[in-house]
Design a protein around this motif. Structure first.
Motif, PDB file in Angstrom:
ATOM      1  N   THR A  35       0.833  -1.197   0.000  1.00  0.00           N
ATOM      2  CA  THR A  35       0.000   0.000   0.000  1.00  0.00           C
ATOM      3  C   THR A  35       0.869   1.249   0.000  1.00  0.00           C
ATOM      4  OG1 THR A  35      -1.696  -1.171   1.212  1.00  0.00           O
ATOM      5  CG2 THR A  35      -1.799   1.220   1.267  1.00  0.00           C
ATOM      6  N   ALA A  81       1.293   4.195  -2.871  1.00  0.00           N
ATOM      7  CA  ALA A  81       1.108   5.616  -2.582  1.00  0.00           C
ATOM      8  C   ALA A  81       2.273   6.438  -3.132  1.00  0.00           C
ATOM      9  CB  ALA A  81       0.969   5.823  -1.079  1.00  0.00           C
ATOM     10  N   GLU A 112       2.047  14.159   1.106  1.00  0.00           N
ATOM     11  CA  GLU A 112       0.767  14.078   1.801  1.00  0.00           C
ATOM     12  C   GLU A 112      -0.203  13.307   0.920  1.00  0.00           C
ATOM     13  OE1 GLU A 112      -2.773  16.877   3.673  1.00  0.00           O
ATOM     14  OE2 GLU A 112      -0.860  17.786   3.108  1.00  0.00           O
ATOM     15  N   GLN A 113      -0.844  12.302   1.506  1.00  0.00           N
ATOM     16  CA  GLN A 113      -1.808  11.485   0.782  1.00  0.00           C
ATOM     17  C   GLN A 113      -3.170  12.160   0.774  1.00  0.00           C
ATOM     18  OE1 GLN A 113      -0.542   8.516  -0.752  1.00  0.00           O
ATOM     19  NE2 GLN A 113       1.138   9.840  -0.150  1.00  0.00           N
ATOM     20  N   GLU A 114      -4.102  11.656  -0.035  1.00  0.00           N
ATOM     21  CA  GLU A 114      -5.444  12.216  -0.130  1.00  0.00           C
ATOM     22  C   GLU A 114      -6.155  12.220   1.211  1.00  0.00           C
ATOM     23  OE1 GLU A 114      -7.806  10.494  -3.231  1.00  0.00           O
ATOM     24  OE2 GLU A 114      -6.246  10.795  -4.725  1.00  0.00           O
ATOM     25  N   ASP A 115      -5.891  11.217   2.062  1.00  0.00           N
ATOM     26  CA  ASP A 115      -6.547  11.142   3.366  1.00  0.00           C
ATOM     27  C   ASP A 115      -5.850  11.987   4.432  1.00  0.00           C
ATOM     28  OD1 ASP A 115      -4.255   9.698   3.939  1.00  0.00           O
ATOM     29  OD2 ASP A 115      -5.302   7.852   4.486  1.00  0.00           O
ATOM     30  N   GLY A 116      -4.822  12.734   4.037  1.00  0.00           N
ATOM     31  CA  GLY A 116      -4.113  13.612   4.957  1.00  0.00           C
ATOM     32  C   GLY A 116      -2.922  12.976   5.641  1.00  0.00           C
ATOM     33  N   THR A 117      -2.711  11.682   5.487  1.00  0.00           N
ATOM     34  CA  THR A 117      -1.544  11.045   6.093  1.00  0.00           C
ATOM     35  C   THR A 117      -0.285  11.444   5.330  1.00  0.00           C
ATOM     36  OG1 THR A 117      -1.765   9.030   4.771  1.00  0.00           O
ATOM     37  CG2 THR A 117      -2.860   9.044   6.924  1.00  0.00           C
ATOM     38  N   GLN A 163       4.883   5.537   7.605  1.00  0.00           N
ATOM     39  CA  GLN A 163       3.534   6.032   7.357  1.00  0.00           C
ATOM     40  C   GLN A 163       2.658   5.628   8.530  1.00  0.00           C
ATOM     41  OE1 GLN A 163       1.506   4.423   3.926  1.00  0.00           O
ATOM     42  NE2 GLN A 163       0.031   6.085   3.900  1.00  0.00           N
ATOM     43  N   ASN A 164       1.901   6.583   9.064  1.00  0.00           N
ATOM     44  CA  ASN A 164       0.956   6.325  10.168  1.00  0.00           C
ATOM     45  C   ASN A 164       1.597   5.623  11.357  1.00  0.00           C
ATOM     46  OD1 ASN A 164      -1.225   7.506   8.878  1.00  0.00           O
ATOM     47  ND2 ASN A 164      -1.854   5.594   7.918  1.00  0.00           N
TER      48      ASN A 164
END
Length: 172
Positions: A17, A21, A95-100, A128-129
């Motif tokens: 994943t 990204a 920055e990903q679409e979900d804000g992460t 990530q996260n």
């Protein structure tokens, strides 16, 4: 044993994943901006060279490096580009679409556009996260959607994955 297999499966999913990204960020349809203290070109070879305080911006993706070579040659395939960045370390964030936020670093980063291959080597790290992977080399094959992490041939460092369990629901 089942919990161990679940964690291993989660680690593989995280890597695929996260690699996807990165690939999506590279494909953004924004202008590519490269800033550096010095720029040169080897015209006969179709190679742009950028030195010192190199900053690459592409949409919401940023790469910083000490040195960058941008190759463009017909023998590299349809897209004809090979980007090679080096530094102590090269840093990547997006920055990903979900804000992460994805953060990665390595001493050398190579992206072969024609082969859709993204390689980080020399103390490669990917975060990530709250999850993190580190290895001597991390390779993401965008076309095959695979991630491979490995130690260098003569290294004693193993591949390490840390999975953040603080956000899990429903107990242990």
């Amino acid at each position: 044993m089942t919990k161990l297999l679940s964690i291993a499966g989660l680690a593989v999913t995280l890597c695929i994943t996260s690699g996807h990204a990165i690939a999506e960020q590279i494909k953004l349809k924004h202008p590519l901006e490269i800033d550096a203290d010095e720029q040169a070109a080897r015209l006969k070879e179709n190679v742009g060279i950028f030195r010192h305080n190199v900053q690459i911006k592409h949409g919401n993706m940023t790469i910083t490096a000490d040195y960058l070579e941008a190759h463009k040659r017909a023998e590299l395939g349809d897209n004809q580009q090979l980007l090679i960045a080096s530094g102590d370390p090269v840093k990547f964030s997006a920055e990903q679409e979900d804000g992460t936020i994805i953060v990665a670093s390595a001493k050398k980063v190579t992206y072969d556009v024609a082969k859709s291959l993204f390689t980080m080597s020399g103390g490669a790290k990917f975060q990530q996260n709250g999850d993190m992977m580190s290895a001597d080399t991390i390779i993401y094959d965008r076309a095959a959607e695979t991630v491979t992490s490995k130690k260098a041939e003569n290294s004693t460092n193993q591949v390490k994955t840390i999975i953040n369990t603080q956000n899990e629901q429903g107990g242990q």
